[in-house]
Design a protein around this motif. Sequence first.
Motif, PDB file in Angstrom:
ATOM      1  N   VAL A 115      -2.176   1.043   0.550  1.00  0.00           N
ATOM      2  CA  VAL A 115      -1.961   1.523  -0.816  1.00  0.00           C
ATOM      3  C   VAL A 115      -1.356   2.918  -0.795  1.00  0.00           C
ATOM      4  CG1 VAL A 115      -3.105   2.217  -2.953  1.00  0.00           C
ATOM      5  CG2 VAL A 115      -3.798   0.106  -1.800  1.00  0.00           C
ATOM      6  N   ALA A 116      -1.926   3.787   0.054  1.00  0.00           N
ATOM      7  CA  ALA A 116      -1.444   5.167   0.116  1.00  0.00           C
ATOM      8  C   ALA A 116       0.008   5.231   0.585  1.00  0.00           C
ATOM      9  CB  ALA A 116      -2.338   5.986   1.043  1.00  0.00           C
ATOM     10  N   LEU A 117       0.376   4.366   1.529  1.00  0.00           N
ATOM     11  CA  LEU A 117       1.756   4.354   2.017  1.00  0.00           C
ATOM     12  C   LEU A 117       2.733   3.890   0.939  1.00  0.00           C
ATOM     13  CD1 LEU A 117       1.155   2.909   5.597  1.00  0.00           C
ATOM     14  CD2 LEU A 117       2.058   5.180   5.047  1.00  0.00           C
ATOM     15  N   ALA A 118       2.261   3.049   0.018  1.00  0.00           N
ATOM     16  CA  ALA A 118       3.136   2.542  -1.044  1.00  0.00           C
ATOM     17  C   ALA A 118       3.311   3.543  -2.182  1.00  0.00           C
ATOM     18  CB  ALA A 118       2.567   1.231  -1.598  1.00  0.00           C
ATOM     19  N   LEU A 119       2.387   4.483  -2.298  1.00  0.00           N
ATOM     20  CA  LEU A 119       2.387   5.392  -3.451  1.00  0.00           C
ATOM     21  C   LEU A 119       3.681   6.195  -3.624  1.00  0.00           C
ATOM     22  CD1 LEU A 119      -1.296   6.687  -3.477  1.00  0.00           C
ATOM     23  CD2 LEU A 119      -0.124   5.490  -5.336  1.00  0.00           C
ATOM     24  N   PRO A 120       4.239   6.812  -2.572  1.00  0.00           N
ATOM     25  CA  PRO A 120       5.465   7.598  -2.781  1.00  0.00           C
ATOM     26  C   PRO A 120       6.613   6.777  -3.360  1.00  0.00           C
ATOM     27  CG  PRO A 120       4.480   8.132  -0.663  1.00  0.00           C
ATOM     28  CD  PRO A 120       3.734   6.937  -1.185  1.00  0.00           C
ATOM     29  N   GLU A 121       6.769   5.547  -2.868  1.00  0.00           N
ATOM     30  CA  GLU A 121       7.843   4.687  -3.374  1.00  0.00           C
ATOM     31  C   GLU A 121       7.599   4.304  -4.828  1.00  0.00           C
ATOM     32  OE1 GLU A 121       9.971   0.365  -2.393  1.00  0.00           O
ATOM     33  OE2 GLU A 121       8.583   1.272  -0.963  1.00  0.00           O
ATOM     34  N   VAL A 122       6.338   4.042  -5.167  1.00  0.00           N
ATOM     35  CA  VAL A 122       6.016   3.697  -6.553  1.00  0.00           C
ATOM     36  C   VAL A 122       6.272   4.892  -7.464  1.00  0.00           C
ATOM     37  CG1 VAL A 122       4.196   2.943  -8.127  1.00  0.00           C
ATOM     38  CG2 VAL A 122       4.326   1.975  -5.827  1.00  0.00           C
ATOM     39  N   CYS A 123       5.950   6.082  -6.990  1.00  0.00           N
ATOM     40  CA  CYS A 123       6.216   7.293  -7.780  1.00  0.00           C
ATOM     41  C   CYS A 123       7.706   7.422  -8.083  1.00  0.00           C
ATOM     42  CB  CYS A 123       5.733   8.534  -7.034  1.00  0.00           C
ATOM     43  SG  CYS A 123       3.944   8.699  -6.955  1.00  0.00           S
TER      44      CYS A 123
ATOM     45  N   LEU B 125      -2.833  -3.278  -5.874  1.00  0.00           N
ATOM     46  CA  LEU B 125      -4.098  -2.547  -5.969  1.00  0.00           C
ATOM     47  C   LEU B 125      -5.280  -3.495  -6.118  1.00  0.00           C
ATOM     48  CD1 LEU B 125      -3.010   0.363  -8.338  1.00  0.00           C
ATOM     49  CD2 LEU B 125      -3.822   0.620  -5.993  1.00  0.00           C
ATOM     50  N   GLY B 126      -5.049  -4.624  -6.780  1.00  0.00           N
ATOM     51  CA  GLY B 126      -6.134  -5.576  -6.990  1.00  0.00           C
ATOM     52  C   GLY B 126      -6.374  -6.502  -5.818  1.00  0.00           C
ATOM     53  N   SER B 127      -5.463  -6.486  -4.842  1.00  0.00           N
ATOM     54  CA  SER B 127      -5.601  -7.363  -3.676  1.00  0.00           C
ATOM     55  C   SER B 127      -6.493  -6.721  -2.623  1.00  0.00           C
ATOM     56  CB  SER B 127      -4.221  -7.654  -3.070  1.00  0.00           C
ATOM     57  OG  SER B 127      -4.356  -8.367  -1.854  1.00  0.00           O
ATOM     58  N   ARG B 128      -7.533  -7.415  -2.239  1.00  0.00           N
ATOM     59  CA  ARG B 128      -8.425  -6.886  -1.207  1.00  0.00           C
ATOM     60  C   ARG B 128      -7.858  -7.107   0.196  1.00  0.00           C
ATOM     61  NH1 ARG B 128      -9.005  -4.428  -4.759  1.00  0.00           N
ATOM     62  NH2 ARG B 128     -10.757  -4.317  -6.208  1.00  0.00           N
ATOM     63  N   ARG B 129      -6.698  -7.747   0.281  1.00  0.00           N
ATOM     64  CA  ARG B 129      -6.035  -7.903   1.574  1.00  0.00           C
ATOM     65  C   ARG B 129      -5.274  -6.643   1.971  1.00  0.00           C
ATOM     66  NH1 ARG B 129      -3.342 -13.994   1.359  1.00  0.00           N
ATOM     67  NH2 ARG B 129      -5.300 -15.151   1.087  1.00  0.00           N
ATOM     68  N   VAL B 130      -5.056  -5.773   1.005  1.00  0.00           N
ATOM     69  CA  VAL B 130      -4.329  -4.528   1.265  1.00  0.00           C
ATOM     70  C   VAL B 130      -5.343  -3.396   1.373  1.00  0.00           C
ATOM     71  CG1 VAL B 130      -2.569  -2.928   0.440  1.00  0.00           C
ATOM     72  CG2 VAL B 130      -2.348  -5.384  -0.029  1.00  0.00           C
ATOM     73  N   GLY B 131      -5.361  -2.740   2.518  1.00  0.00           N
ATOM     74  CA  GLY B 131      -6.331  -1.682   2.746  1.00  0.00           C
ATOM     75  C   GLY B 131      -5.934  -0.360   2.118  1.00  0.00           C
ATOM     76  N   PRO B 132      -6.816   0.635   2.203  1.00  0.00           N
ATOM     77  CA  PRO B 132      -6.559   1.954   1.603  1.00  0.00           C
ATOM     78  C   PRO B 132      -5.288   2.616   2.115  1.00  0.00           C
ATOM     79  CG  PRO B 132      -8.854   1.737   2.236  1.00  0.00           C
ATOM     80  CD  PRO B 132      -8.153   0.550   2.802  1.00  0.00           C
ATOM     81  N   ARG B 133      -5.031   2.488   3.425  1.00  0.00           N
ATOM     82  CA  ARG B 133      -3.827   3.120   3.966  1.00  0.00           C
ATOM     83  C   ARG B 133      -2.573   2.435   3.444  1.00  0.00           C
ATOM     84  NH1 ARG B 133      -3.452   3.948  10.144  1.00  0.00           N
ATOM     85  NH2 ARG B 133      -1.636   5.096   9.392  1.00  0.00           N
TER      86      ARG B 133
ATOM     87  N   ASP C  11      -9.983   6.379  -1.458  1.00  0.00           N
ATOM     88  CA  ASP C  11     -11.299   5.752  -1.443  1.00  0.00           C
ATOM     89  C   ASP C  11     -11.391   4.686  -2.535  1.00  0.00           C
ATOM     90  OD1 ASP C  11     -11.943   6.981  -3.923  1.00  0.00           O
ATOM     91  OD2 ASP C  11     -12.662   8.772  -2.889  1.00  0.00           O
ATOM     92  N   ALA C  12     -12.477   3.917  -2.504  1.00  0.00           N
ATOM     93  CA  ALA C  12     -12.630   2.772  -3.400  1.00  0.00           C
ATOM     94  C   ALA C  12     -12.670   3.195  -4.864  1.00  0.00           C
ATOM     95  CB  ALA C  12     -13.900   2.001  -3.038  1.00  0.00           C
TER      96      ALA C  12
END
Length: 288
Positions: free
Chosen positions: A37-45, A27-35, A120-121
Amino acid sequence: MLGERLAAALGAARDGAAGIESFAHLLGSRRVGPRGVALALPEVCEGCAALVAALDSLSAAVRDGFVETDDAAAADAACAVLEHAGVDVARLTDELSRAAAGAPAGRGRGERAGAERGIDARQRLALEASVRRTARELSGALRLSELVIATLELRPTPLDLIDVLRNWSAAAVEGRPVVGISVASSDGRANEVEGDVRAVSGLMELAVGMVSAAGVASPHLAVSRLPDGRSTVRIAERGPREAAPAVALDVVLRDGGERAAAVARVVARRAGVDLVEGPGGRVVTMTF
């Protein structure tokens, strides 16, 4: 050696905590875009849900581990911090699930829609703060529980208290405040104690956290030797007539709340260390 069940439960909890820490970095890496992060969310959940179960399993294993020692108070102290961490992880799981769905609670538009749109940001910053908070909570809970677990197999060795403190000061922890401490020793021999390094180091850290939580801004450690040969460490505000400090260190400040204090009392008792808390919690004395 720790029982297989306890070791496995502890390993699973550590792995889950590492996953949350990794997501905080993502989340803190600006190399990773919004999409991304969103794609990683289900696995993190899913990982968070598994972590809640792992913490429950660890609590059960801790209780079983202390059955033979007939020390329910020790198990209670460790399980209290694990339970508190589990509640925080469950809260984070709900928050991440809502973010993965791409809508506030109650709308349920689906994980795929959320991933396609991204977050979003502002939402990302809020998630990062929440994830880092949980990561810190987990780090502290596992450290406290491991300290109690260590008392199942104490391994006393000759220690130098100053060396123990120096090793502590070298261990920086992200997100943890740092406090300056001073140390004065009236007798070089007073620094020499016999004890398990995990218990001694952990108790010193917890005692500093306890007096700091009570309002002592710059804890002073006065080390002295008693007539019976034991060493005592008094942690408090430095008095105007006390000896000038021989050592000054910046150390990571650990949790000084009641759960941490309960762990300190249990560890001290099991490690054979006399721990006395002064009025208002502003003074802690340990005799080794």
